[in-house]
Design an enzyme around this catalytic site. Structure first.
Site, PDB file in Angstrom:
ATOM      1  N   THR A  56      30.667 112.503  64.788  1.00 41.95           N
ATOM      2  CA  THR A  56      29.216 112.103  64.813  1.00 41.95           C
ATOM      3  C   THR A  56      28.379 112.819  65.762  1.00 41.95           C
ATOM      4  O   THR A  56      27.366 112.893  65.735  1.00 41.95           O
ATOM      5  CB  THR A  56      29.467 110.469  65.445  1.00 41.95           C
ATOM      6  OG1 THR A  56      30.437 110.125  64.772  1.00 41.95           O
ATOM      7  CG2 THR A  56      27.916 109.803  65.163  1.00 41.95           C
ATOM      8  N   ARG A 109      31.760  89.737  48.236  1.00 38.46           N
ATOM      9  CA  ARG A 109      30.578  88.498  48.428  1.00 38.46           C
ATOM     10  C   ARG A 109      31.352  87.370  47.899  1.00 38.46           C
ATOM     11  O   ARG A 109      32.096  87.221  47.012  1.00 38.46           O
ATOM     12  CB  ARG A 109      29.535  88.606  47.529  1.00 38.46           C
ATOM     13  CG  ARG A 109      28.890  89.988  47.937  1.00 38.46           C
ATOM     14  CD  ARG A 109      27.585  89.684  49.043  1.00 38.46           C
ATOM     15  NE  ARG A 109      26.845  90.898  49.546  1.00 38.46           N
ATOM     16  CZ  ARG A 109      25.896  91.219  49.165  1.00 38.46           C
ATOM     17  NH1 ARG A 109      25.496  90.838  48.030  1.00 38.46           N
ATOM     18  NH2 ARG A 109      25.294  92.259  49.869  1.00 38.46           N
ATOM     19  N   ASP A 140      21.133  95.985  59.877  1.00 39.83           N
ATOM     20  CA  ASP A 140      21.560  97.335  59.818  1.00 39.83           C
ATOM     21  C   ASP A 140      20.494  98.547  59.326  1.00 39.83           C
ATOM     22  O   ASP A 140      19.181  98.136  59.420  1.00 39.83           O
ATOM     23  CB  ASP A 140      22.659  97.254  58.469  1.00 39.83           C
ATOM     24  CG  ASP A 140      22.092  96.985  57.267  1.00 39.83           C
ATOM     25  OD1 ASP A 140      20.635  96.661  57.168  1.00 39.83           O
ATOM     26  OD2 ASP A 140      22.775  96.851  56.070  1.00 39.83           O
ATOM     27  N   TYR A 154      25.392  93.126  65.478  1.00 43.89           N
ATOM     28  CA  TYR A 154      25.347  93.064  64.181  1.00 43.89           C
ATOM     29  C   TYR A 154      26.383  92.247  63.420  1.00 43.89           C
ATOM     30  O   TYR A 154      26.123  91.531  62.569  1.00 43.89           O
ATOM     31  CB  TYR A 154      25.484  94.662  63.581  1.00 43.89           C
ATOM     32  CG  TYR A 154      25.413  94.741  62.290  1.00 43.89           C
ATOM     33  CD1 TYR A 154      24.222  94.538  61.406  1.00 43.89           C
ATOM     34  CD2 TYR A 154      26.798  94.861  61.624  1.00 43.89           C
ATOM     35  CE1 TYR A 154      24.536  94.425  60.135  1.00 43.89           C
ATOM     36  CE2 TYR A 154      26.730  94.957  60.318  1.00 43.89           C
ATOM     37  CZ  TYR A 154      25.695  94.680  59.408  1.00 43.89           C
ATOM     38  OH  TYR A 154      25.752  94.634  58.000  1.00 43.89           O
ATOM     39  N   TYR A 157      36.398 106.818  61.885  1.00 44.25           N
ATOM     40  CA  TYR A 157      35.862 105.888  63.220  1.00 44.25           C
ATOM     41  C   TYR A 157      36.819 105.280  63.403  1.00 44.25           C
ATOM     42  O   TYR A 157      36.907 103.674  63.445  1.00 44.25           O
ATOM     43  CB  TYR A 157      34.564 105.208  62.837  1.00 44.25           C
ATOM     44  CG  TYR A 157      33.232 106.104  62.687  1.00 44.25           C
ATOM     45  CD1 TYR A 157      32.608 106.609  63.598  1.00 44.25           C
ATOM     46  CD2 TYR A 157      33.247 106.335  61.198  1.00 44.25           C
ATOM     47  CE1 TYR A 157      31.446 107.473  63.292  1.00 44.25           C
ATOM     48  CE2 TYR A 157      31.916 107.050  60.953  1.00 44.25           C
ATOM     49  CZ  TYR A 157      31.324 107.791  61.953  1.00 44.25           C
ATOM     50  OH  TYR A 157      30.122 108.535  61.657  1.00 44.25           O
ATOM     51  N   GLU A 168      32.552  93.915  56.788  1.00 44.22           N
ATOM     52  CA  GLU A 168      31.836  94.574  57.710  1.00 44.22           C
ATOM     53  C   GLU A 168      32.148  95.525  58.818  1.00 44.22           C
ATOM     54  O   GLU A 168      31.391  96.360  58.910  1.00 44.22           O
ATOM     55  CB  GLU A 168      30.979  93.159  58.293  1.00 44.22           C
ATOM     56  CG  GLU A 168      30.195  92.296  57.535  1.00 44.22           C
ATOM     57  CD  GLU A 168      28.774  92.885  57.094  1.00 44.22           C
ATOM     58  OE1 GLU A 168      28.406  94.022  57.353  1.00 44.22           O
ATOM     59  OE2 GLU A 168      28.314  92.575  55.922  1.00 44.22           O
ATOM     60  N   CYS A 197       9.395  95.372  44.247  1.00 39.56           N
ATOM     61  CA  CYS A 197       9.888  94.728  45.605  1.00 39.56           C
ATOM     62  C   CYS A 197       9.069  93.388  45.874  1.00 39.56           C
ATOM     63  O   CYS A 197       7.973  93.431  45.540  1.00 39.56           O
ATOM     64  CB  CYS A 197       9.409  95.798  46.812  1.00 39.56           C
ATOM     65  SG  CYS A 197       9.593  95.213  48.182  1.00 39.56           S
ATOM     66  N   THR A 255      30.184 103.714  56.918  1.00 41.12           N
ATOM     67  CA  THR A 255      30.959 104.174  55.579  1.00 41.12           C
ATOM     68  C   THR A 255      30.449 103.480  54.241  1.00 41.12           C
ATOM     69  O   THR A 255      29.725 102.625  54.427  1.00 41.12           O
ATOM     70  CB  THR A 255      32.232 103.713  55.696  1.00 41.12           C
ATOM     71  OG1 THR A 255      32.720 104.169  57.200  1.00 41.12           O
ATOM     72  CG2 THR A 255      33.370 104.305  54.665  1.00 41.12           C
ATOM     73  N   CYS A 279       3.243  94.572  52.573  1.00 40.75           N
ATOM     74  CA  CYS A 279       3.763  95.940  52.872  1.00 40.75           C
ATOM     75  C   CYS A 279       2.825  96.697  53.350  1.00 40.75           C
ATOM     76  O   CYS A 279       2.099  97.352  52.475  1.00 40.75           O
ATOM     77  CB  CYS A 279       4.903  96.522  52.082  1.00 40.75           C
ATOM     78  SG  CYS A 279       5.682  97.885  52.714  1.00 40.75           S
TER      79      CYS A 279
HETATM   80  S1  SF4 Z   1       8.087 100.386  51.016  1.00 34.77           S
HETATM   81 FE1  SF4 Z   1       7.466  98.160  51.230  1.00 34.77          FE
HETATM   82  S2  SF4 Z   1       6.802  97.731  49.302  1.00 34.77           S
HETATM   83 FE2  SF4 Z   1       8.009  99.514  49.032  1.00 34.77          FE
HETATM   84  S3  SF4 Z   1      10.208  98.741  48.681  1.00 34.77           S
HETATM   85 FE3  SF4 Z   1      10.039  99.004  50.870  1.00 34.77          FE
HETATM   86  S4  SF4 Z   1       9.271  96.942  51.814  1.00 34.77           S
HETATM   87 FE4  SF4 Z   1       9.027  97.005  49.513  1.00 34.77          FE
END
Ligand code: SF4
Length: 343
Positions: free
Chosen positions: A294, A16, A133, A115, A77, A32, A195, A38, A201
């Site tokens: 795989t 990073r 991913d 990706y 791989y 990447e 989160c 992996t 969510c």
């Molecule tokens: S389930 Fe929803 S609220 Fe819980 S960590 Fe994952 S994205 Fe966040």
């Protein structure tokens, strides 16, 4: 929300960029490719080794393919290693040794799909793309309670992930998305209280987070069997050969062996043994060496034979010193065979 969380919790990974500094496209691309299928823990030492030995895409492009395959041995791989080398050469030939800051041009390079182009494009060049991913897939399917099973849900997940992209800081957003899945939105017991997206969510609201992503029923690969022949010469050499360039473990090194089939017959296996002017007696070792690829699991019966000094190698094979086996481009399954026979 996500970027504010990332600014507080960004993961410090070797590849990073430091905060406020630009990421090196070569380092992002290398990491990447290595991280596909992996873990971060496994990749760490390989990444450091590659970067020390080949610190730029030009250096990697100039390296012989065999050296790259050897350095890759153990990461699995192996098509990735061949593509890595081909891609380095293409960057030098097509773009003068500089990764292009363009998603289409990145995708046109060997081994770079949707990706990887999105990862390199966003992280190294801040291009507006979201690399999706497994971690991102998990977050998105929970966030929107995507009912369609994997892998059919992938296009919908990509569309939803792209709809979240902010107008700036694409690279940080991509890394934040992946980090959230890797550290907070874990497959089991996600830490929803921490989160940044816990409020919107849908799966958290319903309390069925762990059931996402929905999975299609898995088709197990059928067991294949085969024989591996470990020929030992009295001067401390082992007989090796190179696998065909195309196909599974292409161009990697192996001990001679039979085909790997569903209807393998151990009694007939000796017909696949390497031919010497004077055939040695082949001793069948107890047990089997097992390995899971795989698409199928494999079980190998191992035969060992001792040959006198000076025995020439059969056509298509070569003698290699046992002391130098660590430097050979041997895939994990072949390392298992050799340790079964030699330890
Ligand atoms: S389930 Fe929803 S609220 Fe819980 S960590 Fe994952 S994205 Fe966040």
């Amino acid at each position: 929300m996500l970027l504010a969380w990332y600014d507080r919790h960004r993961r410090v990974l070797p590849w990073r960029a430091q905060p406020g500094k630009k990421a090196d496209p070569y380092a992002v691309w290398l990491s990447e490719i290595m991280l596909q299928q992996t873990t971060v823990k496994t990749v760490g030492p390989y990444y450091a080794k590659f970067l020390t030995r080949w610190p730029s895409v030009n250096a990697l492009a100039s390296a012989p393919l065999d050296d790259v395959l050897r350095a890759w041995a153990g990461l699995g791989y192996y098509a990735r290693a061949r593509n890595l080398h081909a891609c380095a050469r293409a960057v030098v030939e097509r773009h003068g040794g500089v990764f292009p800051a363009d998603l289409e041009a990145l995708r046109a390079l060997p081994g770079i799909g949707e990706y990887t182009s999105a990862a390199v494009g966003s992280i190294a060049f801040d291009l507006p793309a979201v690399p999706v991913d497994g971690n991102v897939e998990r977050v998105v399917t929970r966030l929107y309670a995507v009912e369609e099973a994997m892998p059919a849900a992938k296009p919908e997940i990509k569309r939803l992930a792209a709809s979240l992209l902010p107008p700036h800081r694409s690279g940080d957003f991509a890394q934040a998305f992946m980090d959230l899945g890797a550290t907070i939105c874990s497959p089991k017991k996600p830490a929803c209280a921490l989160c940044p997206w816990s409020e919107p969510c849908v799966a958290r609201l319903r309390g069925d987070q762990e059931t996402f992503p929905r999975k299609a029923r898995k088709r197990e690969g059928k067991l294949r069997r085969g024989a591996a022949f470990v020929a030992l010469r009295a001067d401390g050499c082992v007989l090796l050969r190179q696998r065909p360039e195309k196909g599974l473990l292409g161009s990697m090194t192996e001990v001679p062996g039979s085909d790997w089939t569903h209807d393998f017959d151990v009694a007939a296996a000796l017909q696949s043994a390497p031919r010497f002017r004077r055939q040695p007696p082949w001793r069948k070792l107890a047990g089997e060496v097992t390995h899971v690829f795989t698409h199928f699991p494999l079980a190998l019966t191992v035969f060992v034979a001792e040959l006198p000094r000076g025995t020439p190698s059969p056509k298509g094979a070569r003698w290699a010193r046992r002391a130098g086996l660590a430097d050979e481009a041997l895939p994990t399954v072949m390392r298992k065979v050799l340790s079964h026979a030699l330890d």
